[in-house]
Design an enzyme around this catalytic site. Structure first.
Site, PDB file in Angstrom:
ATOM      1  N   THR A   1      25.028  54.387  35.053  1.00 44.93           N
ATOM      2  CA  THR A   1      26.264  54.914  35.646  1.00 44.93           C
ATOM      3  C   THR A   1      25.924  55.153  37.109  1.00 44.93           C
ATOM      4  OG1 THR A   1      25.743  57.221  35.207  1.00 44.93           O
ATOM      5  CG2 THR A   1      26.981  56.062  33.491  1.00 44.93           C
ATOM      6  N   HIS A   2      26.882  54.928  37.970  1.00 42.62           N
ATOM      7  CA  HIS A   2      26.650  55.051  39.428  1.00 42.62           C
ATOM      8  C   HIS A   2      25.483  54.176  39.879  1.00 42.62           C
ATOM      9  CE1 HIS A   2      29.189  58.677  39.021  1.00 42.62           C
ATOM     10  NE2 HIS A   2      28.466  58.876  37.923  1.00 42.62           N
TER      11      HIS A   2
ATOM     12  N   TYR B   1      68.477  30.376  42.455  1.00 43.09           N
ATOM     13  CA  TYR B   1      67.389  29.619  43.088  1.00 43.09           C
ATOM     14  C   TYR B   1      67.407  29.803  44.604  1.00 43.09           C
ATOM     15  CZ  TYR B   1      64.254  25.996  44.609  1.00 43.09           C
ATOM     16  OH  TYR B   1      63.205  25.344  45.211  1.00 43.09           O
TER      17      TYR B   1
ATOM     18  N   ASN C   1      66.775  22.376  40.417  1.00 41.19           N
ATOM     19  CA  ASN C   1      66.408  23.778  40.180  1.00 41.19           C
ATOM     20  C   ASN C   1      65.943  24.021  38.742  1.00 41.19           C
ATOM     21  OD1 ASN C   1      67.300  23.897  42.758  1.00 41.19           O
ATOM     22  ND2 ASN C   1      69.072  25.210  42.369  1.00 41.19           N
TER      23      ASN C   1
ATOM     24  N   SER D   1      17.389  28.215  51.153  1.00 43.91           N
ATOM     25  CA  SER D   1      17.775  28.667  52.489  1.00 43.91           C
ATOM     26  C   SER D   1      17.374  27.594  53.495  1.00 43.91           C
ATOM     27  CB  SER D   1      17.050  29.972  52.814  1.00 43.91           C
ATOM     28  OG  SER D   1      16.931  30.127  54.217  1.00 43.91           O
TER      29      SER D   1
ATOM     30  N   LYS E   1      54.180  26.884  43.428  1.00 45.88           N
ATOM     31  CA  LYS E   1      53.303  25.877  42.835  1.00 45.88           C
ATOM     32  C   LYS E   1      51.879  25.911  43.379  1.00 45.88           C
ATOM     33  CE  LYS E   1      56.783  23.236  43.402  1.00 45.88           C
ATOM     34  NZ  LYS E   1      57.807  24.256  43.066  1.00 45.88           N
TER      35      LYS E   1
ATOM     36  N   LYS F   1      13.210  31.240  49.759  1.00 45.71           N
ATOM     37  CA  LYS F   1      14.426  31.807  49.166  1.00 45.71           C
ATOM     38  C   LYS F   1      14.966  31.020  47.977  1.00 45.71           C
ATOM     39  CE  LYS F   1      16.458  34.904  50.235  1.00 45.71           C
ATOM     40  NZ  LYS F   1      17.449  35.147  51.285  1.00 45.71           N
TER      41      LYS F   1
ATOM     42  N   ASN G   1      18.569  31.528  46.242  1.00 46.46           N
ATOM     43  CA  ASN G   1      19.774  32.348  46.416  1.00 46.46           C
ATOM     44  C   ASN G   1      20.817  32.111  45.320  1.00 46.46           C
ATOM     45  OD1 ASN G   1      18.849  33.535  48.780  1.00 46.46           O
ATOM     46  ND2 ASN G   1      19.651  31.869  50.050  1.00 46.46           N
TER      47      ASN G   1
ATOM     48  N   SER H   1      57.856  19.411  49.567  1.00 45.16           N
ATOM     49  CA  SER H   1      56.829  19.896  48.627  1.00 45.16           C
ATOM     50  C   SER H   1      56.057  18.729  48.023  1.00 45.16           C
ATOM     51  CB  SER H   1      57.460  20.738  47.516  1.00 45.16           C
ATOM     52  OG  SER H   1      58.508  20.026  46.894  1.00 45.16           O
TER      53      SER H   1
ATOM     54  N   GLU I   1      27.701  34.481  44.041  1.00 43.24           N
ATOM     55  CA  GLU I   1      28.390  35.122  45.159  1.00 43.24           C
ATOM     56  C   GLU I   1      29.789  34.545  45.315  1.00 43.24           C
ATOM     57  OE1 GLU I   1      25.295  35.853  48.582  1.00 43.24           O
ATOM     58  OE2 GLU I   1      24.662  34.183  47.339  1.00 43.24           O
TER      59      GLU I   1
HETATM   60  N1  ARG Z   1      60.907  21.151  45.615  1.00 39.65           N
HETATM   61  C1  ARG Z   1      61.672  22.203  45.031  1.00 39.65           C
HETATM   62  C2  ARG Z   1      60.744  23.286  44.509  1.00 39.65           C
HETATM   63  O1  ARG Z   1      59.606  23.054  44.468  1.00 39.65           O
HETATM   64  C3  ARG Z   1      62.484  21.683  43.894  1.00 39.65           C
HETATM   65  C4  ARG Z   1      63.807  22.348  43.772  1.00 39.65           C
HETATM   66  C5  ARG Z   1      64.584  22.110  44.993  1.00 39.65           C
HETATM   67  N2  ARG Z   1      65.894  22.581  44.908  1.00 39.65           N
HETATM   68  C6  ARG Z   1      66.633  22.725  45.982  1.00 39.65           C
HETATM   69  N3  ARG Z   1      67.837  23.064  45.807  1.00 39.65           N
HETATM   70  N4  ARG Z   1      66.135  22.577  47.193  1.00 39.65           N
HETATM   71  O2  ARG Z   1      61.154  24.374  44.158  1.00 39.65           O
END
Ligand code: ARG
Length: 475
Positions: free
Chosen positions: A175-176, A337, A130, A297, A345, A303, A305, A43, A310
């Site tokens: 409305t509508h 966990y 964790n 454009s 994340k 144009k 835009n 990660s 959007e």
């Molecule tokens: N990189 C892990 C996460 O984002 C951190 C916790 C990892 N814990 C584990 N037992 N692999 O959740």
């Protein structure tokens, strides 16, 4: 891993022996991980964003360890100094990230041990990644939620200021997407202020649930060591402690609360954007988009835009997607966990990165919009006062259903006439004036209609002015 600034394998590009590659926690393994497994499970490429929070949490944790006597004061001071130095290395881009570290937590711990030796080896006492990652994410989100609440405050303020200028600017309410009854531009804008006020409350509630301290839950069942969770919570300014260690490491409800609030705010911004797209079209002609917010454009020279708007519309889909993605990750996860949680994340980061610029840009765009009061007023004319005519009859004793039918017949008659089917015809007006005992033309004014809509929550200028005042005081 190109582009992430994270080096694959051990130092100097060579594959490091197992003792170095993820060396902190691979004691039970005879062989190193496959590089593909390492890359897939890491990660670090995205959670390095949490480095400040990780350092802050670790400093607080170490201070607590020293106070309860699990490490010495000298060890704690050495670690605090090294952690600050590491934070600085990362901030300045001097830190060498290695994929083998898996995540930001182990990257920082590895470097701390490199810097402080035996002292650094004690940092993780009574802690697991964790509870550490739960802490980091809560610290991160707590800050971001504070900023988002401020951005919403700024957006609603700019809408309120604009509304102050348009309390008497008559426009058709729809409305509508068919012209319905007269409202004012201020009343229309205040509808969005109400939405953003509710959004603000939702973010504040998400903040309250985020502001709870998970550290001390360990991997899932706390620790046998005499740590002091209250001390850490106080140091980090949390209002409460997570009360169940299993829940503390597996709870991502606070992230979902945030993602839901973000998705709904996105929907509100998208609806607003859609109206501006319509209003700025030649078909409506209510408003001109400033050049600074418009796009050209590549083929059609004429144009102008509304790309920005959007994309507001489209990005609300992305915000909703983040919510659904994390809900799906959590559904069916056994306690406590699981690595699935690592997927939280990027959803949270993406929502933050998507929503904040939208809020900032919306607050800059609205004050720059030039509304065409005449176009708005002219669109508000005609049969938008049909209900007013029926209600006039009601006031004179005609049952509502009968009044509805009488006016509906007038509309039909006008629609079958050659000219101006969208408004009563002159001969109708003459007949009406006789039937009503007043000059019917008086009833046809949208501005009068607006003033007459005095029921609480209605668009009458006096009421709207009062509501603006209330909302301004409730900053
Ligand atoms: N990189 C892990 C996460 O984002 C951190 C916790 C990892 N814990 C584990 N037992 N692999 O959740």
């Amino acid at each position: 891993m190109s582009g992430t600034g994270v080096r694959r394998g051990g130092p100097k590009g060579k594959r490091a022996p197992a003792s170095l590659s993820g060396g902190l926690i691979r004691g039970r393994f005879a062989r190193a991980r496959l590089p593909e497994v390492e890359a897939f499970t890491a990660s670090l490429p995205f959670d390095r964003r949490l480095y400040r929070q990780d350092v802050r949490g670790s400093i607080a944790h170490a201070r607590m360890l020293a106070r309860v006597g699990l490490i010495s004061g000298a060890e704690q001071r050495a670690m605090a100094a090294a952690l600050c130095a590491i934070e600085d290395e990362i901030a300045k881009g001097r830190f060498v990230f290695r994929l083998a570290d898996e995540d930001i937590h182990m990257a920082i711990e590895r470097r701390l041990i490199e810097k402080t030796g035996a002292a650094g080896q004690k940092l993780h006492t009574g802690r697991s990644r964790n509870d550490q990652v739960a802490l980091d994410l809560r610290l991160y989100l707590r800050e971001e939620l504070g900023e988002i609440i401020e951005l919403l405050r700024a957006l609603r303020l700019c809408l309120l200021r604009l509304a102050q200028q348009h309390v008497e600017t008559v426009m058709p309410g729809y409305t509508h997407l068919q012209r319905a009854q007269p409202v004012s531009l201020a009343h229309h804008l205040l509808a969005y202020v109400e939405m953003f006020d509710r959004d603000r409350q939702r973010f504040a509630q998400a903040l309250e649930r985020t502001d709870v301290m998970p550290l001390g839950a360990g991997a899932l069942a706390a620790t046998t060591l005499p740590i002091n969770r209250r001390m850490v919570a106080r140091e980090l300014g949390f209002r409460a402690l997570c009360q169940n260690s299993l829940d503390a490491v597996s709870d991502r409800d606070f992230a979902l609360d945030f993602l839901y609030a973000a998705a709904l705010t996105g929907v509100h911004l998208s609806r607003m954007a859609e109206e501006l797209i319509l209003w700025s079209s030649s078909e409506f002609g209510f408003v001109a988009l400033p050049d600074e917010f418009s796009t050209g454009s590549s083929m059609m020279p004429q144009k102008k835009n509304p790309d920005l708007l959007e994309l507001f519309r489209a990005k609300s889909g992305r915000l909703a997607g983040n919510l659904v993605a994390l809900l799906t990750v959590l559904k069916g996860l056994p306690l406590a966990y699981n690595s699935d949680l690592q997927e939280d994340k990027e959803r949270v980061f993406d929502a933050v990165d998507t929503l904040k610029p939208m809020l900032r840009l919306a607050a800059r765009l609205w004050p720059r919009l030039a509304f065409d009061r005449r176009a708005l007023a002219s669109a508000a004319g005609g049969w938008t006062v049909a209900t007013d005519l029926a209600e006039h009859l009601v006031r004179r004793g005609t049952p509502l259903r009968r009044a509805h039918e009488i006016v509906a017949r007038m509309v039909r008659e006008a629609a079958s006439g050659a000219k101006a089917p969208e408004a009563p015809m002159p001969e109708q007006l003459r007949r009406w004036s006789q039937a009503l005992g007043i000059d019917a033309r008086r009833l046809l004014s949208p501005a009068r209609s607006l003033r007459a809509r005095k029921v609480l929550g209605g668009p009458a200028p006096a009421l709207v002015r009062r509501r603006i005042g209330e909302l301004l005081r409730r900053q």
